[in-house]
Design an enzyme around this catalytic site. Structure first.
Site, PDB file in Angstrom:
ATOM      1  N   CYS A   1       0.818  -1.211  -0.177  1.00  0.00           N
ATOM      2  CA  CYS A   1       0.071   0.090   0.242  1.00  0.00           C
ATOM      3  C   CYS A   1       0.822   1.329  -0.143  1.00  0.00           C
ATOM      4  O   CYS A   1       0.485   2.325  -0.394  1.00  0.00           O
ATOM      5  CB  CYS A   1      -0.912   0.092   1.084  1.00  0.00           C
ATOM      6  SG  CYS A   1      -2.271  -1.433   1.072  1.00  0.00           S
TER       7      CYS A   1
HETATM    8  C1  LIG Z   1     -12.649  -5.375   5.791  1.00  0.00           C
HETATM    9  C2  LIG Z   1     -13.626  -4.544   6.616  1.00  0.00           C
HETATM   10  C3  LIG Z   1     -14.488  -3.593   5.698  1.00  0.00           C
HETATM   11  C4  LIG Z   1     -14.769  -5.404   7.251  1.00  0.00           C
HETATM   12  O1  LIG Z   1     -15.496  -4.542   8.096  1.00  0.00           O
HETATM   13  P1  LIG Z   1     -15.858  -5.004   9.596  1.00  0.00           P
HETATM   14  O2  LIG Z   1     -16.864  -4.048   9.777  1.00  0.00           O
HETATM   15  O3  LIG Z   1     -14.587  -4.983  10.355  1.00  0.00           O
HETATM   16  O4  LIG Z   1     -16.495  -6.292   9.194  1.00  0.00           O
HETATM   17  P2  LIG Z   1     -16.152  -7.797   9.857  1.00  0.00           P
HETATM   18  O5  LIG Z   1     -15.133  -8.408   8.937  1.00  0.00           O
HETATM   19  O6  LIG Z   1     -16.222  -7.744  11.380  1.00  0.00           O
HETATM   20  O7  LIG Z   1     -17.728  -8.457   9.498  1.00  0.00           O
HETATM   21  C5  LIG Z   1     -18.904  -8.025  10.313  1.00  0.00           C
HETATM   22  C6  LIG Z   1     -19.942  -9.067  10.024  1.00  0.00           C
HETATM   23  O8  LIG Z   1     -20.255  -8.897   8.582  1.00  0.00           O
HETATM   24  C7  LIG Z   1     -19.965 -10.110   7.943  1.00  0.00           C
HETATM   25  N1  LIG Z   1     -19.659  -9.931   6.416  1.00  0.00           N
HETATM   26  C8  LIG Z   1     -18.431  -9.648   6.105  1.00  0.00           C
HETATM   27  N2  LIG Z   1     -18.418  -9.490   4.758  1.00  0.00           N
HETATM   28  C9  LIG Z   1     -19.836  -9.293   4.333  1.00  0.00           C
HETATM   29  C10 LIG Z   1     -20.321  -9.193   3.123  1.00  0.00           C
HETATM   30  N3  LIG Z   1     -19.528  -9.030   2.333  1.00  0.00           N
HETATM   31  N4  LIG Z   1     -21.627  -8.941   3.265  1.00  0.00           N
HETATM   32  C11 LIG Z   1     -22.259  -9.273   4.228  1.00  0.00           C
HETATM   33  N5  LIG Z   1     -22.003  -9.495   5.469  1.00  0.00           N
HETATM   34  C12 LIG Z   1     -20.605  -9.576   5.489  1.00  0.00           C
HETATM   35  C13 LIG Z   1     -19.091 -10.696   8.703  1.00  0.00           C
HETATM   36  O9  LIG Z   1     -19.114 -12.071   8.593  1.00  0.00           O
HETATM   37  C14 LIG Z   1     -19.447 -10.242  10.230  1.00  0.00           C
HETATM   38  O10 LIG Z   1     -20.453 -11.410  10.669  1.00  0.00           O
HETATM   39  P3  LIG Z   1     -20.712 -11.722  12.035  1.00  0.00           P
HETATM   40  O11 LIG Z   1     -20.817 -10.544  12.869  1.00  0.00           O
HETATM   41  O12 LIG Z   1     -21.764 -12.403  12.059  1.00  0.00           O
HETATM   42  O13 LIG Z   1     -19.290 -12.440  12.381  1.00  0.00           O
HETATM   43  C15 LIG Z   1     -12.988  -3.633   7.514  1.00  0.00           C
HETATM   44  O14 LIG Z   1     -12.459  -4.435   8.726  1.00  0.00           O
HETATM   45  C16 LIG Z   1     -11.563  -2.945   7.138  1.00  0.00           C
HETATM   46  O15 LIG Z   1     -11.789  -2.181   6.079  1.00  0.00           O
HETATM   47  N6  LIG Z   1     -10.382  -3.089   7.922  1.00  0.00           N
HETATM   48  C17 LIG Z   1      -9.488  -2.549   7.225  1.00  0.00           C
HETATM   49  C18 LIG Z   1      -9.068  -2.867   5.851  1.00  0.00           C
HETATM   50  C19 LIG Z   1      -7.809  -2.300   5.309  1.00  0.00           C
HETATM   51  O16 LIG Z   1      -7.296  -1.387   5.528  1.00  0.00           O
HETATM   52  N7  LIG Z   1      -6.962  -3.150   4.573  1.00  0.00           N
HETATM   53  C20 LIG Z   1      -5.840  -2.750   4.098  1.00  0.00           C
HETATM   54  C21 LIG Z   1      -5.930  -3.388   2.772  1.00  0.00           C
HETATM   55  S1  LIG Z   1      -4.393  -2.715   1.992  1.00  0.00           S
END
Ligand SMILES: CC(C)(COP(=O)(O)OP(=O)(O)OC[C@H]1O[C@@H](n2cnc3c(N)ncnc32)[C@H](O)[C@@H]1OP(=O)(O)O)[C@@H](O)C(=O)NCCC(=O)NCCS
Length: 377
Positions: A160
């Site tokens: 990144c």
């Molecule tokens: C990836 C990201 C968007 C996920 O968001 P989040 O709010 O943390 O979501 P979670 O992974 O905890 O998931 C929350 C719930 O939604 C669900 N969920 C995940 N993806 C889903 C999707 N596509 N559709 C519906 N539900 C989804 C999960 O299974 C979880 O369900 P649960 O509560 O029953 O376990 C977020 O964590 C993020 O962006 N983090 C930083 C990413 C980043 O900077 N990455 C760098 C890459 S270079």
């Protein structure tokens, strides 16, 4: 008496979008069709508990959790086919321009034109992104050849932070006199690393290319340029964002395209750990330059997740930042790895006046954080 160093400036910038895009709705509809097919096909094993059912995705979740509504993709064919679930990128002969070099050249031409430069004016090319499509010859050397640039070129991978780290290298090269004008390009072809079959990450990435020209103020012919007041890089090892794809798969007999080879992350941990690191990094850099955070007019932050940006901006300012102060491009572009902060820079410089300060900052895998403090001339 110490001699005053001539300012080093960003004199040209270019953004190239692929012609195809995929909305959340299209993406989710293809993924859900795939998941339903999978679950039907494995109904007996799922019933017995030997196979996990594929959960369904939702467009609303994606927008709420990440801020992403759309992503550009280099190739759309195949990506939305429930039987395939990955883009089809046609192979090219060695005699043809490679895909990534083509993306890079498209952005580079725009940056050169903005800097009022010809290819002959450039003497170093850095291609910096999270993956290159091959190890060698370097994509940068191919781009150099295609554009007719003399001097030298090399690729660098810092996930990144590739774009910001390479701008720092360009700044140092011009400052040291080892190059006169450096062309820095990030052709982020991220869609092939996406696990299109994984509900938790299938929505994250998009493809794009950005390019920037860095040179001394003495040679700058651009109508719009920004002095680089300082740059700062930091890394701290973390397994929370990882891609194991690599040539060693051949020797350890693992599947080179297995699930562990894609982009994988512990999103929650990334969120928790990276936000404070990024805010502290920028604040200490500004402090070293004698600048208070409140004096910064524009924050072109890394674009991985809207909630991360809102939180970091709040930590920096002690209040919510306006959309103008800390622009978001995630809705249209998704996470474009190292290109995100520079897409924001390319698209959102409106209203800035001579003397106004801005910060370009990336944060992500590695962990890595790279930032540049710039001042409009
Ligand atoms: C990836 C990201 C968007 C996920 O968001 P989040 O709010 O943390 O979501 P979670 O992974 O905890 O998931 C929350 C719930 O939604 C669900 N969920 C995940 N993806 C889903 C999707 N596509 N559709 C519906 N539900 C989804 C999960 O299974 C979880 O369900 P649960 O509560 O029953 O376990 C977020 O964590 C993020 O962006 N983090 C930083 C990413 C980043 O900077 N990455 C760098 C890459 S270079």
């Amino acid at each position: 008496m110490t001699q005053q160093q001539t300012p080093i400036v960003i004199s040209g910038f270019g953004l190239w979008n692929p012609e195809y895009s995929i909305s959340n709705e299209e993406l989710v509809s293809a993924y859900n069709a795939y998941a339903n097919n999978f679950n039907q096909h494995h109904a007996a094993e799922i019933e017995q508990g030997s196979v996990n059912a594929k959960p369904l995705s939702s467009a609303e979740f994606i927008t709420k959790a990440s801020g992403i509504k759309n992503r550009y993709v280099y190739r759309k064919e195949g990506a939305l086919d429930p039987e395939r679930m990955r883009p089809y990128i046609e192979p090219r002969e060695n005699s043809e321009l490679s895909h990534q070099a083509e993306m890079a050249v498209n952005a580079a031409r725009k940056a050169l034109s903005a800097a009022h430069c010809e290819a002959a004016d450039i003497d170093a090319v850095i291609v910096a992104c999270s993956y290159t499509q091959r190890a060698y010859p370097a994509i940068a050397i191919e781009v150099q050849h295609e554009l007719g640039i003399s001097g030298f070129g090399f690729d660098m991978l810092v996930a990144c932070s590739s774009a910001t780290f390479s701008l720092q290298r360009a700044y140092e090269m011009v400052k040291a006199g080892t190059a006169t004008r450096v062309l820095v390009i990030s052709p982020e072809l991220t869609s092939p690393q996406n696990n299109w079959r994984d509900r938790d990450s299938h929505f994250i990435f998009g493809d794009v290319a950005v390019a920037t020209v860095v040179e001394s103020a003495d040679s700058c012919r651009s109508d719009e340029s920004y002095e680089i007041l300082g740059s700062k890089a930091a890394t701290l090892f973390s397994n929370n964002i990882r891609s194991n794809f690599g040539y060693l798969s051949y020797t350890d007999d693992s599947d080179p395209f297995g699930e562990d080879k894609f982009f994988i992350q512990n999103g929650r941990k990334v969120f928790k750990e990276v936000c404070p690191m990024a805010a502290e990094h920028i604040t200490s850099q500004l402090k070293d330059l004698g600048i208070d955070n409140s004096e910064v007019k524009r924050w072109w932050l890394h674009q991985a997740n809207i909630n991360m940006n809102l939180l970091i901006a709040k930590k920096l300012l002690g209040r919510e930042a306006s959309a103008e102060e800390a622009p978001i491009v995630l809705d249209q572009y998704a996470n474009t790895a190292s290109a995100g902060s520079l897409i924001a820079f390319n698209l959102h410089r409106e209203g800035l006046e001579s003397g106004d300060l801005g910060v370009i900052c990336s944060f992500g895998a590695g962990y890595s954080i790279g930032s540049l403090v710039i001042r409009k001339r």
